[in-house]
Motif scaffolding. Sequence first.
Motif, short mmCIF file in Angstrom:
data_model
loop_
_atom_site.label_atom_id
_atom_site.label_comp_id
_atom_site.label_asym_id
_atom_site.label_seq_id
_atom_site.Cartn_x
_atom_site.Cartn_y
_atom_site.Cartn_z
N LEU A 87 0.83 -1.21 0.00
CA LEU A 87 0.00 0.00 0.00
C LEU A 87 0.87 1.26 0.00
CD1 LEU A 87 -2.73 -1.09 2.58
CD2 LEU A 87 -2.83 -1.18 0.08
N ILE A 88 1.99 1.22 0.75
CA ILE A 88 2.88 2.38 0.76
C ILE A 88 3.48 2.62 -0.61
CG2 ILE A 88 4.98 3.33 1.78
CD1 ILE A 88 4.34 1.79 4.32
N ALA A 89 3.89 1.54 -1.28
CA ALA A 89 4.46 1.67 -2.62
C ALA A 89 3.41 2.18 -3.60
CB ALA A 89 5.01 0.33 -3.08
N ALA A 105 -1.55 1.83 -13.42
CA ALA A 105 -1.05 0.46 -13.53
C ALA A 105 -0.78 -0.15 -12.16
CB ALA A 105 0.21 0.44 -14.39
N ALA A 106 -0.20 0.65 -11.27
CA ALA A 106 0.07 0.16 -9.92
C ALA A 106 -1.23 -0.17 -9.19
CB ALA A 106 0.87 1.19 -9.13
N GLY A 107 -2.28 0.61 -9.39
CA GLY A 107 -3.57 0.31 -8.77
C GLY A 107 -4.16 -0.99 -9.27
N ILE A 108 -4.08 -1.22 -10.56
CA ILE A 108 -4.61 -2.49 -11.12
C ILE A 108 -3.86 -3.68 -10.55
CG2 ILE A 108 -4.88 -3.80 -13.26
CD1 ILE A 108 -5.32 -1.13 -14.70
N VAL A 109 -2.51 -3.56 -10.50
CA VAL A 109 -1.71 -4.66 -9.95
C VAL A 109 -2.06 -4.90 -8.49
CG1 VAL A 109 0.65 -5.36 -9.36
CG2 VAL A 109 0.17 -4.34 -11.60
N ILE A 112 -5.33 -6.82 -8.23
CA ILE A 112 -5.12 -8.24 -8.56
C ILE A 112 -4.43 -8.95 -7.39
CG2 ILE A 112 -3.89 -9.82 -10.10
CD1 ILE A 112 -4.28 -7.77 -12.33
N GLY A 113 -3.45 -8.27 -6.79
CA GLY A 113 -2.78 -8.87 -5.64
C GLY A 113 -3.73 -9.07 -4.47
N GLY A 114 -4.67 -8.12 -4.29
CA GLY A 114 -5.65 -8.29 -3.22
C GLY A 114 -6.55 -9.49 -3.46
N VAL A 115 -6.93 -9.73 -4.71
CA VAL A 115 -7.77 -10.90 -5.02
C VAL A 115 -7.00 -12.18 -4.75
CG1 VAL A 115 -8.94 -12.12 -6.90
CG2 VAL A 115 -9.15 -9.62 -6.70
N LEU A 116 -5.72 -12.22 -5.15
CA LEU A 116 -4.92 -13.42 -4.91
C LEU A 116 -4.72 -13.66 -3.42
CD1 LEU A 116 -2.20 -13.03 -7.71
CD2 LEU A 116 -4.20 -14.52 -7.71
N ALA A 117 -4.53 -12.55 -2.67
CA ALA A 117 -4.37 -12.70 -1.22
C ALA A 117 -5.66 -13.20 -0.59
CB ALA A 117 -3.97 -11.36 -0.61
N ALA A 118 -6.82 -12.78 -1.10
CA ALA A 118 -8.09 -13.25 -0.56
C ALA A 118 -8.28 -14.74 -0.81
CB ALA A 118 -9.24 -12.45 -1.19
N LEU A 119 -7.78 -15.21 -1.96
CA LEU A 119 -7.90 -16.63 -2.26
C LEU A 119 -7.04 -17.48 -1.32
CD1 LEU A 119 -7.87 -16.52 -6.17
CD2 LEU A 119 -9.82 -17.00 -4.67
N PHE A 133 -13.04 -6.38 0.40
CA PHE A 133 -12.45 -5.58 1.47
C PHE A 133 -11.07 -5.08 1.09
CE2 PHE A 133 -11.68 -4.09 5.66
CZ PHE A 133 -10.41 -4.46 6.01
N TYR A 134 -10.23 -5.96 0.52
CA TYR A 134 -8.90 -5.53 0.09
C TYR A 134 -9.00 -4.49 -1.03
CZ TYR A 134 -7.01 -9.50 2.70
OH TYR A 134 -6.67 -10.38 3.70
N THR A 135 -9.96 -4.65 -1.92
CA THR A 135 -10.12 -3.68 -3.02
C THR A 135 -10.51 -2.31 -2.48
OG1 THR A 135 -10.78 -5.47 -4.52
CG2 THR A 135 -11.35 -3.22 -5.16
N LEU A 136 -11.37 -2.28 -1.46
CA LEU A 136 -11.73 -1.00 -0.86
C LEU A 136 -10.51 -0.32 -0.25
CD1 LEU A 136 -15.14 -1.76 0.92
CD2 LEU A 136 -14.75 -0.43 -1.17
N ILE A 137 -9.66 -1.09 0.41
CA ILE A 137 -8.45 -0.49 1.00
C ILE A 137 -7.54 0.06 -0.10
CG2 ILE A 137 -6.38 -0.98 2.32
CD1 ILE A 137 -7.96 -3.01 3.92
N VAL A 138 -7.35 -0.73 -1.16
CA VAL A 138 -6.51 -0.27 -2.27
C VAL A 138 -7.08 1.00 -2.90
CG1 VAL A 138 -5.73 -0.86 -4.60
CG2 VAL A 138 -5.51 -2.53 -2.75
N GLY A 139 -8.41 1.02 -3.09
CA GLY A 139 -9.04 2.20 -3.68
C GLY A 139 -8.88 3.43 -2.81
#
Length: 401
Positions: A87-89, A105-109, A112-119, A133-139
């Motif tokens: 998130l800091i990066a 591009a960093a937001g899209i990545v 995707i990382g949040g979805v993989l972490a949720a899995l 939930f992870y997508t909301l934090i990223v947004g």
Amino acid sequence: MNRLILGRPLRGVAFDAAVCGLVVFFALSGYLAGQTGLAASAVGVAMAAALFFRRTHPSAVGALVAALALVQVIAGWGPLSYDISVLIALYSVVKYADRLRDGIAAGIVAVIGGVLAALQAPGTGPWWMSAFFYTLIVGAVWLAGLNLRTRRLYVVSLEERAATLEREREAEARAAVAEERTRIARELHDVVAHSMAVMIVQADGVRFTLDRDPATAREAAKVVADTGRAALEEMRRLVGVLREPDRPEPLPAADEPAHRRPALVELPALLDRFRAAGLRITCGGAGTPPALPPGLELTVYRVVQESLTNALKHAGVGASVELTMDWAADAVVVRAVDDGGGRPVVRPAPSGGHGLVGMRERVGVYDGSLAAGPTLAGGWRVQARLPLPGTAGIEEGSAAA
């Protein structure tokens, strides 16, 4: 004055070091608590080291942190506490990258990382709720970075605009000073040329009257000496004005003849022209004007002319101007005060210089002082003080001529 370390402000370096230390703490605490292995902790330390350069190389840091997070996903370690570095990066890329598309591009990545972490994350609920939930934090992080990026770029644009305006003002001031100095040089040249002509005439008189009328010849010779001294003083002032090298020399102003030297006797006509233009001028003062060197007389005339021109331009038609000229044994004080109560004019009277810049240059040639500023009543006040030279020699020279 801010201290710099590695070309960066000390406060920014200290903050980034604290951020890196926090991520390292998360990575090592998991290892010491037995929750993660040595390899997982090493990945967290590598992320922390990369974040130290997040301001200077945000896109590269974002790519490196994303690659390390991918290693974490492939290894199946699941979400860990030091993943806050992702998130800091992301925030750093959005705020500091040169192009906004790097932040997108960093937001899209990150999504995707949040979805993989949720899995990979263990939980009682469905995986898509964790992904949401992870997508909301990223947004939220992405929008925060975008907001601060916009503010940063706005501040930078304001600073650049202020610097550009300052450079333009300095350039305009230098151009005005250079042009006014050229005008002063032309007028002082006229004064010196006049003095030389007087000296030649008097010297011819000395030659023809030396034998027949020695007393008259002596008076004429005295006039030659006094006039030469006055001309030499004018040349000294001229050299002082033009002493700075490499000054641009603009063309003479087209609104005034090159050999025009107004005198104080023309002040009534000047005041009548401004009265006809719409100013209500009242004159006053104390003392009697002595005989002045032509250059100093021209400066007094120009100060009056420019003060009235400024009053007409800025106070407007119908404004009342109080003009006073106080003559003392050592100085003359010219004061022009308007009430600011007129209406703007369409075509103001011709100016004799370049406003306050021109008046300061003229007054400074004769070691005088100029003060200008608004009055409490809403008008404008200009006051110039010009030291007067001794006039005995001038009066005697005029009588002999």
